[in-house]
Design an enzyme around this catalytic site. Structure first.
Site, PDB file in Angstrom:
ATOM      1  N   HIS A 107       0.834  -1.205   0.000  1.00  0.00           N
ATOM      2  CA  HIS A 107       0.000   0.000   0.000  1.00  0.00           C
ATOM      3  C   HIS A 107       0.869   1.255   0.000  1.00  0.00           C
ATOM      4  O   HIS A 107       0.602   2.207  -0.751  1.00  0.00           O
ATOM      5  CB  HIS A 107      -0.915   0.009   1.220  1.00  0.00           C
ATOM      6  CG  HIS A 107      -1.737   1.251   1.346  1.00  0.00           C
ATOM      7  ND1 HIS A 107      -2.946   1.418   0.712  1.00  0.00           N
ATOM      8  CD2 HIS A 107      -1.513   2.409   2.031  1.00  0.00           C
ATOM      9  CE1 HIS A 107      -3.433   2.617   1.001  1.00  0.00           C
ATOM     10  NE2 HIS A 107      -2.575   3.234   1.798  1.00  0.00           N
ATOM     11  N   GLU A 108       1.900   1.275   0.830  1.00  0.00           N
ATOM     12  CA  GLU A 108       2.784   2.440   0.872  1.00  0.00           C
ATOM     13  C   GLU A 108       3.534   2.596  -0.443  1.00  0.00           C
ATOM     14  O   GLU A 108       3.801   3.716  -0.884  1.00  0.00           O
ATOM     15  CB  GLU A 108       3.757   2.328   2.051  1.00  0.00           C
ATOM     16  CG  GLU A 108       3.084   2.308   3.415  1.00  0.00           C
ATOM     17  CD  GLU A 108       2.108   3.460   3.630  1.00  0.00           C
ATOM     18  OE1 GLU A 108       2.350   4.567   3.090  1.00  0.00           O
ATOM     19  OE2 GLU A 108       1.093   3.261   4.309  1.00  0.00           O
ATOM     20  N   HIS A 111       1.602   4.607  -2.834  1.00  0.00           N
ATOM     21  CA  HIS A 111       1.776   6.061  -2.716  1.00  0.00           C
ATOM     22  C   HIS A 111       3.045   6.516  -3.435  1.00  0.00           C
ATOM     23  O   HIS A 111       3.068   7.581  -4.064  1.00  0.00           O
ATOM     24  CB  HIS A 111       1.842   6.471  -1.244  1.00  0.00           C
ATOM     25  CG  HIS A 111       0.530   6.360  -0.531  1.00  0.00           C
ATOM     26  ND1 HIS A 111      -0.626   6.929  -1.019  1.00  0.00           N
ATOM     27  CD2 HIS A 111       0.184   5.754   0.638  1.00  0.00           C
ATOM     28  CE1 HIS A 111      -1.625   6.684  -0.189  1.00  0.00           C
ATOM     29  NE2 HIS A 111      -1.157   5.965   0.819  1.00  0.00           N
ATOM     30  N   HIS A 115       3.275   9.160  -6.544  1.00  0.00           N
ATOM     31  CA  HIS A 115       4.185  10.300  -6.578  1.00  0.00           C
ATOM     32  C   HIS A 115       5.029  10.276  -7.844  1.00  0.00           C
ATOM     33  O   HIS A 115       5.259  11.310  -8.484  1.00  0.00           O
ATOM     34  CB  HIS A 115       5.095  10.273  -5.340  1.00  0.00           C
ATOM     35  CG  HIS A 115       6.014  11.448  -5.246  1.00  0.00           C
ATOM     36  ND1 HIS A 115       7.315  11.350  -4.801  1.00  0.00           N
ATOM     37  CD2 HIS A 115       5.822  12.763  -5.542  1.00  0.00           C
ATOM     38  CE1 HIS A 115       7.875  12.532  -4.819  1.00  0.00           C
ATOM     39  NE2 HIS A 115       6.999  13.412  -5.262  1.00  0.00           N
TER      40      HIS A 115
END
Length: 237
Positions: A107-108, A111, A115
Site C-alpha cells: 500500500h505504501e 503512494h 508520486h
C-alpha cells in the site's frame, strides 16, 4: 442558550448526538482495522518476503530506484514521505513475513508510485496540507470565541477553517483507495502473493480504507454540528 433546559441550570446539547455517532464510526473502523491486521499478521505469506523486501521488489518492478525503504518505530505508523522519498515501515511490517505486513508495505508503495507518476489527487492533497493543518488546529478555538463573544464573523471563520480539514480528508479518500488498488495489482503481477492469498489481502486493505471513510464521515458530522450551533446561537441573539 441552545439545548434543552434541566433543573439547576444544566443543559443538554442535542448536537452531541452527531459527535457520538462520529466517535462510534471512528472506533468501529479502527477496531475492524486492528482486528483484521492482527488476524493476517499471524498468516505467513507463501513467498516468505518481509515487508521491506516486498516494498523493494514492488518499487523495482515499477521502475522506481530513488526511494529508500527504512524502518520506523511504532505500530501502523507506516507512511511514504514524498519530500524525502522515504518509505517508512513500522516494526510490525518491516521485518515480518505475514500477509498483513506484505499488504501494508505494498500500500505504501502505491503512494510512491502515485508520486512517481504525478497522480493528481496526491498532488492536491500535498498542496493543501498546510492550510488543512491550520484549519484543524484553529477552527474550534476561533469558533468557540465567536460563540462566547457573539461575533458571527468569528463563528463563520471557524466553520470555514474546519471545512478545510474536511476537504483534506475528502481528497485523501481517492488517494488511499487508489494506493490500495495499485498495491493489489502489484502484489499479483509480481507474484508476491498467490491467488489464494489475494482474498486476505483485500480484507486487510479494505479494513484500512474504511478508517479513512469513517474519519471523513466523523468530520462531516462535526462540521454539521458547528453549523447547527452557529445557527442556534444566532437565533437566540
Amino acid at each position: 442558550m441552545y439545548g434543552y433546559g434541566y433543573p439547576y441550570g444544566f443543559y443538554f446539547d442535542p448536537t452531541y448526538v452527531l459527535l457520538i455517532i462520529g466517535m462510534i464510526l471512528a472506533l468501529a473502523a479502527s477496531g475492524k482495522m486492528k482486528s483484521t491486521f492482527a488476524r493476517y499478521q499471524q498468516v505467513r505469506s507463501h513467498s516468505g518476503l518481509t515487508g521491506a523486501q516486498t516494498a523493494q521488489r514492488i518499487l523495482n518492478a515499477a521502475g522506481i530506484y530513488d526511494v529508500t525503504v527504512v524502518p520506523i518505530a511504532g505500530s501502523l505508523t507506516d507512511h511514504y514521505d514524498p519530500r524525502t522519498k522515504k518509505l517508512a515501515l513500522s516494526q510490525d511490517v518491516y521485518g515480518r513475513t505475514s500477509v498483513a505486513a506484505v499488504c501494508v508495505a505494498a500500500h505504501e508503495c502505491g503512494h510512491a508510485i502515485q508520486h512517481n507518476v504525478n497522480y493528481a489527487p496526491l498532488n492536491i492533497r500535498s498542496a493543501i496540507v498546510p492550510v488543512a493543518n491550520i484549519g484543524s488546529s484553529l477552527s474550534w478555538p476561533i469558533f468557540l470565541l465567536g460563540l462566547i463573544l457573539s461575533i458571527p464573523a468569528l463563528t463563520t471563520a471557524g466553520i470555514v477553517l474546519f471545512s478545510l480539514a474536511v476537504l483534506f480528508q475528502l481528497v485523501t479518500l481517492p488517494v488511499e483507495f487508489n494506493a490500495s488498488s495499485r498495491a493489489l495489482k502489484m502484489l499479483e503481477s509480481t507474484g508476491i502473493l498467490s491467488h489464494e492469498e489475494n482474498a486476505g489481502a483485500k480484507k486487510v486493505l479494505t479494513a484500512a480504507a474504511l478508517t479513512y471513510v469513517a474519519a471523513l464521515a466523523s468530520s462531516i458530522l462535526q462540521l454539521l454540528r458547528l453549523i447547527i450551533l452557529s445557527g442556534g446561537r444566532r437565533r437566540d441573539d
